[in-house]
Enzyme design. Structure first.
Site, PDB file in Angstrom:
ATOM      1  N   HIS A  60       0.761  -1.326   0.017  1.00 25.08           N
ATOM      2  CA  HIS A  60      -0.122  -0.076   0.047  1.00 25.08           C
ATOM      3  C   HIS A  60       0.921   1.385  -0.113  1.00 25.08           C
ATOM      4  O   HIS A  60       1.109   2.040   1.026  1.00 25.08           O
ATOM      5  CB  HIS A  60      -0.974   0.114   1.232  1.00 25.08           C
ATOM      6  CG  HIS A  60      -2.032   0.701   1.297  1.00 25.08           C
ATOM      7  ND1 HIS A  60      -3.252   0.391   1.899  1.00 25.08           N
ATOM      8  CD2 HIS A  60      -2.074   2.270   0.783  1.00 25.08           C
ATOM      9  CE1 HIS A  60      -4.067   1.638   1.303  1.00 25.08           C
ATOM     10  NE2 HIS A  60      -3.464   2.670   0.809  1.00 25.08           N
ATOM     11  N   HIS A  62       1.597   5.237  -2.309  1.00 21.49           N
ATOM     12  CA  HIS A  62       1.238   6.075  -2.911  1.00 21.49           C
ATOM     13  C   HIS A  62       2.337   6.845  -3.557  1.00 21.49           C
ATOM     14  O   HIS A  62       2.928   7.662  -2.801  1.00 21.49           O
ATOM     15  CB  HIS A  62       0.141   7.251  -2.195  1.00 21.49           C
ATOM     16  CG  HIS A  62      -1.014   6.492  -1.654  1.00 21.49           C
ATOM     17  ND1 HIS A  62      -2.239   6.468  -2.563  1.00 21.49           N
ATOM     18  CD2 HIS A  62      -1.647   6.035  -0.720  1.00 21.49           C
ATOM     19  CE1 HIS A  62      -3.115   5.858  -1.911  1.00 21.49           C
ATOM     20  NE2 HIS A  62      -2.716   5.761  -0.778  1.00 21.49           N
ATOM     21  N   LEU A  63       2.575   6.956  -4.855  1.00 20.94           N
ATOM     22  CA  LEU A  63       3.636   7.169  -5.338  1.00 20.94           C
ATOM     23  C   LEU A  63       3.510   8.430  -6.127  1.00 20.94           C
ATOM     24  O   LEU A  63       4.650   9.255  -6.476  1.00 20.94           O
ATOM     25  CB  LEU A  63       4.428   6.163  -6.450  1.00 20.94           C
ATOM     26  CG  LEU A  63       5.255   4.968  -5.813  1.00 20.94           C
ATOM     27  CD1 LEU A  63       5.634   4.248  -6.794  1.00 20.94           C
ATOM     28  CD2 LEU A  63       6.212   5.267  -4.811  1.00 20.94           C
ATOM     29  N   ARG A  64       2.313   8.933  -6.233  1.00 19.31           N
ATOM     30  CA  ARG A  64       1.848  10.221  -6.852  1.00 19.31           C
ATOM     31  C   ARG A  64       2.356  10.459  -8.158  1.00 19.31           C
ATOM     32  O   ARG A  64       2.259  11.485  -8.901  1.00 19.31           O
ATOM     33  CB  ARG A  64       2.434  11.247  -5.894  1.00 19.31           C
ATOM     34  CG  ARG A  64       1.947  11.421  -4.581  1.00 19.31           C
ATOM     35  CD  ARG A  64       0.867  11.206  -4.292  1.00 19.31           C
ATOM     36  NE  ARG A  64       0.400  11.345  -2.719  1.00 19.31           N
ATOM     37  CZ  ARG A  64      -0.693  10.952  -2.266  1.00 19.31           C
ATOM     38  NH1 ARG A  64      -1.749  10.226  -2.705  1.00 19.31           N
ATOM     39  NH2 ARG A  64      -0.898  11.068  -1.148  1.00 19.31           N
ATOM     40  N   ASN A  94      -4.460   6.122  -7.639  1.00 20.67           N
ATOM     41  CA  ASN A  94      -5.098   7.381  -7.381  1.00 20.67           C
ATOM     42  C   ASN A  94      -4.254   8.540  -8.018  1.00 20.67           C
ATOM     43  O   ASN A  94      -3.560   9.267  -7.340  1.00 20.67           O
ATOM     44  CB  ASN A  94      -5.571   7.909  -6.118  1.00 20.67           C
ATOM     45  CG  ASN A  94      -4.610   7.658  -4.814  1.00 20.67           C
ATOM     46  OD1 ASN A  94      -3.465   7.193  -5.092  1.00 20.67           O
ATOM     47  ND2 ASN A  94      -4.872   8.289  -3.992  1.00 20.67           N
ATOM     48  N   ASP A 151      -8.511   2.619  -3.935  1.00 24.60           N
ATOM     49  CA  ASP A 151      -7.819   3.263  -2.713  1.00 24.60           C
ATOM     50  C   ASP A 151      -8.263   4.748  -2.607  1.00 24.60           C
ATOM     51  O   ASP A 151      -7.734   5.573  -3.702  1.00 24.60           O
ATOM     52  CB  ASP A 151      -6.510   2.731  -2.412  1.00 24.60           C
ATOM     53  CG  ASP A 151      -6.115   3.074  -0.976  1.00 24.60           C
ATOM     54  OD1 ASP A 151      -6.934   2.689  -0.137  1.00 24.60           O
ATOM     55  OD2 ASP A 151      -5.366   4.083  -0.697  1.00 24.60           O
ATOM     56  N   ASP A 304       0.691   2.618   3.784  1.00 28.29           N
ATOM     57  CA  ASP A 304      -0.050   3.645   3.172  1.00 28.29           C
ATOM     58  C   ASP A 304       0.790   4.924   2.988  1.00 28.29           C
ATOM     59  O   ASP A 304       0.097   6.089   3.746  1.00 28.29           O
ATOM     60  CB  ASP A 304      -1.484   3.745   4.044  1.00 28.29           C
ATOM     61  CG  ASP A 304      -2.438   4.706   3.346  1.00 28.29           C
ATOM     62  OD1 ASP A 304      -2.460   5.076   2.204  1.00 28.29           O
ATOM     63  OD2 ASP A 304      -3.540   5.114   4.037  1.00 28.29           O
ATOM     64  N   HIS A 308       2.802  14.377   0.954  1.00 31.02           N
ATOM     65  CA  HIS A 308       2.194  15.689   0.235  1.00 31.02           C
ATOM     66  C   HIS A 308       3.017  16.826   0.622  1.00 31.02           C
ATOM     67  O   HIS A 308       4.219  16.683   1.264  1.00 31.02           O
ATOM     68  CB  HIS A 308       0.947  15.919   1.344  1.00 31.02           C
ATOM     69  CG  HIS A 308      -0.234  15.123   0.651  1.00 31.02           C
ATOM     70  ND1 HIS A 308      -1.038  15.090  -0.170  1.00 31.02           N
ATOM     71  CD2 HIS A 308      -0.840  13.963   1.686  1.00 31.02           C
ATOM     72  CE1 HIS A 308      -1.898  14.240  -0.067  1.00 31.02           C
ATOM     73  NE2 HIS A 308      -1.598  13.650   1.092  1.00 31.02           N
ATOM     74  N   GLY A 323      -3.295  12.125   4.754  1.00 31.04           N
ATOM     75  CA  GLY A 323      -2.269  11.016   4.497  1.00 31.04           C
ATOM     76  C   GLY A 323      -0.840  11.549   5.163  1.00 31.04           C
ATOM     77  O   GLY A 323      -0.494  12.549   5.389  1.00 31.04           O
TER      78      GLY A 323
END
Length: 429
Positions: A60, A62-64, A94, A151, A304, A308, A323
């Site tokens: 899980h 998030h690599l953006r 996402n 997600d 997760d 940001h 996040g």
């Protein structure tokens, strides 16, 4: 060239190894683990006092990328993973554009070619993550996704979600479910309870998660699909998962370090580094997820990781995105909060970070068996230090753990026999 890791404590739950031994590898493959291995012509790595474990696997992340390079890129996220001991990471969909077709998946694989760790893309359940129509699931499967997920969102249309489950089952893909019924969140900012009232913030009910978990488990029962519940945070969700397992259903679950290391009472004020989804919950929920890790109801720990930009987190709490980053803090938090407290043995912890997630993905990783990929991590379990966000390899410094005293540190990360991270040195390309 042969390499011998000597004098370490090898912890390989897949092989039921836990003890002092040496580990030999060559040409990216494990050769042997045992005593008095022949070191002729081998490079020696001394791991005295260290754990030698399989490369960690994070389901899980998030690599953006694509779309949000000011938050993270595939390159910086991969470096953060290497620094955290993760040799395989699963990238959530996402992004912008959303990972909902073969073309975006191909972009991720191209961008990941130079990454120091293995990156497995996850495809979105619906087109654009809009919840209206299914993505090209078979096309994405052919392009190499490892799982399906929406997600960050919940597919609230039960017929659409069940159709996705049926397709996933035919393609042998697990479905990773973000369970959050927005109709029950009441535009909340943190967990509904005394802390929310004290801070004057709208609260997010436990039912918004647990009711969605119950529905998704019920739908997955009909299709027989492997359902994986993401970032479990409340006691009632744990109970649904435990009941499903007792009924022999194909359902697994994960807990994130922030949900066993913190609760809503730890939120110091309107600091958006403590804002996440699902939110930090009450003490009883924290105790429930810890117990679920202990008794095996939850078999995976995932980060997760959600970077940001500082400007986004330094603004008003209500406007800040959810996040926190997690790849580089996971091992010290796990050792401090779970091993040092006696919740898990070292072997039990490593299983939740290696062989268990590998089993969910159906990949031949997460072990140190002869012939296997030489993805290896060396950990100093006794290193006391203070988390410092300024030392992160991730572009994101959004963490509630900055300044926290912890124990345990990743010393070296090896991917396919090559050192990609060595503590105290510049990034190893």
């Amino acid at each position: 060239m042969k390499t011998l890791i000597r004098n370490g404590r090898i912890i390989d739950p897949a092989s039921r190894l836990d003890g002092s031994a040496d580990l030999l590898f060559e040409d990216g493959k494990i050769i042997a683990a045992g005593q008095n291995l022949d070191d002729t012509g081998a490079q020696i790595i001394d791991a005295a006092g260290m754990w030698v474990v399989p490369g960690l696997i994070d389901l899980h992340v998030h690599l953006r990328d694509p779309g949000f390079p000011h938050k993270e890129t595939i390159a910086t996220g991969a470096r953060a993973a290497a620094a955290g001991g993760f040799t395989t990471i699963c990238a959530m969909p996402n992004t912008n554009p959303v990972t909902d077709c073969a073309e975006v998946i191909a972009y991720i694989f191209r961008a990941a070619q130079k990454a120091p760790v293995s990156i497995l893309p996850i495809g979105s359940i619906t087109r654009g993550m809009a919840g209206q129509a299914l993505s090209d699931i078979s096309g994405m499967a052919g392009a190499g996704i490892c799982a399906l997920s929406e997600d960050g969102k919940w597919v609230d249309d039960p017929e659409l979600f069940k159709a996705a489950l049926a397709q996933a089952d035919k393609l042998s893909l697990p479905v990773f479910a973000h369970c959050e019924d927005l109709r029950l969140t009441d535009n909340g900012q943190i967990h509904a309870g005394p802390t929310a009232k004290k801070l004057g913030l709208a609260g997010i009910s436990s039912e918004s998660e647990s009711s969605a978990v119950a529905r998704d488990i019920a739908l997955a029962q009909d299709t027989g699909t492997h359902l994986h519940i993401c970032h479990i945070s409340v006691k009632e969700s744990v109970e649904h998962l435990r009941a499903a397992k007792a009924g022999d259903r194909r359902v697994t679950g994960e807990v994130c370090p922030h949900h066993f290391a913190l609760c809503d009472e730890d939120i110091p004020g309107l600091d958006a580094n403590f804002k996440m989804s699902p939110p930090l919950r009450g003490k009883i929920d924290r105790e429930a997820v810890i117990q679920a890790l202990k008794d095996g109801t939850v078999e995976v720990i995932a980060t997760d990781h959600a970077p940001h930009h500082a400007d986004e987190k330094n603004g008003a709490f209500t406007a800040a995105p959810n996040g926190i980053v997690g790849l580089e803090t996971a091992i010290p938090l796990c050792i401090t909060e779970l091993v040092e407290t006696g919740v898990l043995t070292p072997s039990q912890l490593i299983a939740k970070l290696t062989v268990n997630p590998a089993g969910i993905l159906g990949i031949d990783k997460g072990h140190l068996k002869p012939g296997g990929c030489a993805d290896i991590v060396i950990i100093d379990p006794n290193c006391d230090h203070v988390i410092d966000k300024n030392n992160f390899h991730s572009l994101g410094g959004n963490t509630p753990f900055d300044g926290r005293q912890v124990r345990g540190q990743v010393i070296r990360t090896i991917v396919s026999g090559k050192t990609v991270y060595l503590r105290g040195e510049a990034h190893v390309d």
